[in-house]
Motif scaffolding. Structure first.
Motif, PDB file in Angstrom:
ATOM      1  N   ARG A  59      -2.847   7.490  -4.535  1.00  0.00           N
ATOM      2  CA  ARG A  59      -2.079   6.238  -4.552  1.00  0.00           C
ATOM      3  C   ARG A  59      -1.537   5.911  -3.162  1.00  0.00           C
ATOM      4  NH1 ARG A  59       3.537   5.857  -7.797  1.00  0.00           N
ATOM      5  NH2 ARG A  59       3.984   7.440  -6.213  1.00  0.00           N
ATOM      6  N   TYR A  60      -1.010   6.918  -2.455  1.00  0.00           N
ATOM      7  CA  TYR A  60      -0.440   6.663  -1.133  1.00  0.00           C
ATOM      8  C   TYR A  60      -1.523   6.263  -0.128  1.00  0.00           C
ATOM      9  CZ  TYR A  60       2.769   7.041   2.792  1.00  0.00           C
ATOM     10  OH  TYR A  60       3.547   6.759   3.884  1.00  0.00           O
ATOM     11  N   TYR A  62      -4.094   4.504  -0.880  1.00  0.00           N
ATOM     12  CA  TYR A  62      -4.349   3.095  -1.176  1.00  0.00           C
ATOM     13  C   TYR A  62      -3.271   2.202  -0.553  1.00  0.00           C
ATOM     14  CZ  TYR A  62      -4.910  -1.210  -3.878  1.00  0.00           C
ATOM     15  OH  TYR A  62      -5.083  -2.523  -4.249  1.00  0.00           O
ATOM     16  N   ILE A  63      -2.015   2.641  -0.655  1.00  0.00           N
ATOM     17  CA  ILE A  63      -0.918   1.870  -0.068  1.00  0.00           C
ATOM     18  C   ILE A  63      -1.114   1.726   1.444  1.00  0.00           C
ATOM     19  CG2 ILE A  63       1.567   1.902   0.450  1.00  0.00           C
ATOM     20  CD1 ILE A  63       1.956   3.272  -2.289  1.00  0.00           C
ATOM     21  N   GLU A 121       5.956   2.935  -2.522  1.00  0.00           N
ATOM     22  CA  GLU A 121       5.804   4.124  -3.358  1.00  0.00           C
ATOM     23  C   GLU A 121       7.036   4.358  -4.229  1.00  0.00           C
ATOM     24  OE1 GLU A 121       4.260   8.514  -2.318  1.00  0.00           O
ATOM     25  OE2 GLU A 121       6.370   8.152  -1.815  1.00  0.00           O
ATOM     26  N   PHE A 124       7.539   1.545  -7.074  1.00  0.00           N
ATOM     27  CA  PHE A 124       6.629   1.682  -8.209  1.00  0.00           C
ATOM     28  C   PHE A 124       6.912   2.946  -9.010  1.00  0.00           C
ATOM     29  CE2 PHE A 124       4.319  -1.765  -6.284  1.00  0.00           C
ATOM     30  CZ  PHE A 124       3.753  -2.403  -7.384  1.00  0.00           C
ATOM     31  N   SER A 192       1.531  -5.140  -2.473  1.00  0.00           N
ATOM     32  CA  SER A 192       1.769  -5.082  -3.917  1.00  0.00           C
ATOM     33  C   SER A 192       1.712  -6.388  -4.690  1.00  0.00           C
ATOM     34  CB  SER A 192       3.145  -4.446  -4.167  1.00  0.00           C
ATOM     35  OG  SER A 192       4.166  -5.187  -3.522  1.00  0.00           O
ATOM     36  N   LEU A 201      -1.593  -0.191  -8.603  1.00  0.00           N
ATOM     37  CA  LEU A 201      -0.381   0.593  -8.361  1.00  0.00           C
ATOM     38  C   LEU A 201       0.351   0.937  -9.658  1.00  0.00           C
ATOM     39  CD1 LEU A 201       0.915  -1.222  -5.159  1.00  0.00           C
ATOM     40  CD2 LEU A 201       0.019   1.100  -5.303  1.00  0.00           C
ATOM     41  N   SER A 205       0.473   4.738 -11.066  1.00  0.00           N
ATOM     42  CA  SER A 205       1.826   5.281 -11.228  1.00  0.00           C
ATOM     43  C   SER A 205       2.053   5.792 -12.648  1.00  0.00           C
ATOM     44  CB  SER A 205       2.866   4.212 -10.878  1.00  0.00           C
ATOM     45  OG  SER A 205       2.751   3.804  -9.539  1.00  0.00           O
TER      46      SER A 205
END
Length: 323
Positions: A59-60, A62-63, A121, A124, A192, A201, A205
């Motif tokens: 996920r991070y 992707y951010i 991060e 979410f 986002s 996200l 999450s």
């Protein structure tokens, strides 16, 4: 320096007092239960916890990609590991700031990019936890009204955050501080506020926090307890919402107290409730420490110096420098 040491000692003392209080209530019952524990579930809980960390890394990554910072999943996971390891020993979650310096050192990003990635991060995480908690609430008998109030306030705060985020794009400012805030808001919007990003996200999450709940399920099974899944989910939700308030390093003590209290309100025996809460957090913290040690090796010796500066409080001075 004396004030920094006093803050650390006070927060650590609070954590220790809470843990001792929990253990003293059910010490004899704890010893019996520990003797009968099945270690196979301990291994399963550890592996599941590692999976949760890997998902956090995905996920991070992707951010950061949405912020035009290209990294590997190993890099993004290691970045989180180091900052979370620092949070276990540094009060007020100041370890999170280490991530900004790692990104600056390794990828030459601005501090605003690092800060924006951290906010996305965290937002979410908190909103997802509250949503999962809202779903679990109707299924848990014995929970108190303040659980609903806490979860409701978090969801309202999340809604207000996205509302402010949406309308902030209409404003500009010549003031340096306000301009920097609007820059961060713009970066967060770019990460986002598109439908594909929002779906990704939220979905990732939810998976992360379901996996986190499964760690606690394995801990309960290790002690031969069948705790309803929704009770475990609600306990993890309340524990992490309480932990988000940086009273002690890593939420040690406050997290266990929140979990044990939630379990007991739902009818779990006090000894089992305390044991599940302590072992659940212990597994997660030990995995964090292990991952943090490996991540320091991955980034290089310079991160040891970074951790020392963070512990002494010097890290805040570095972040005051202009990008």
């Amino acid at each position: 320096m004396l004030r920094k040491i006093s803050t650390l000692l006070l927060s650590t003392l609070v954590a220790g007092v809470i843990i001792v209080f929990l253990l003293s209530r059910v010490w004899d019952e704890l010893l019996i239960t520990l003797h009968e524990a099945d270690p196979r579930y301990l291994l399963a809980a550890t592996l599941i916890c590692l999976l949760a960390w890997y998902m956090r890394g995905i996920r991070y990554r992707y951010i950061l990609m949405r912020l035009s910072v290209c990294v590997s999943t190993t890099f993004s996971t290691a970045c989180i590991f180091v900052s979370q390891t620092a949070n276990l020993i540094i009060p007020a979650r100041l370890g999170d700031l280490i991530r900004l310096l790692i990104l600056r050192h390794e990828k030459e990003t601005t501090y605003t990019v690092g800060f924006s990635s951290l906010i996305v991060e965290r937002v979410f995480d908190i909103i997802t936890i509250a949503l999962i908690g809202a779903i679990a609430l109707p299924f848990v008998v014995g929970q108190t009204p303040w659980f609903s109030l806490l979860i409701g306030l978090v969801l309202i705060a999340g809604l207000l955050f996205f509302l402010v985020l949406f309308i902030s794009g209409r404003f500009t400012s010549e003031n340096r501080i306000l301009a920097k805030i609007f820059e961060i808001m713009a970066q967060i919007r770019s990460v986002s506020l598109t439908p594909p990003a929002l779906v990704y996200l939220l979905f990732s999450s939810v998976i992360i926090w379901i996996i986190d709940c499964l760690v606690c399920v394995m801990v309960a099974m290790m002690f031969g307890e069948t705790v309803p899944i929704m009770v475990i989910v609600l306990a993890i939700v309340i524990g992490n919402l309480v932990k988000a308030v940086p009273i002690t390093p890593g939420g040690i003590g406050t997290y266990e107290l929140a979990l044990a209290m939630t379990f007991e309100l739902a009818g779990v025996a006090p000894g089992i409730a305390v044991l599940i809460a302590i072992v659940d957090h212990l597994i997660k913290n030990l995995v964090t420490l292990g991952g943090g040690a490996l991540s320091v090796y991955y980034f290089g010796d310079w991160t040891l110096s970074l951790l020392k500066r963070a512990f002494s409080g010097d890290i805040r001075g570095e972040l005051r420098d202009r990008d």
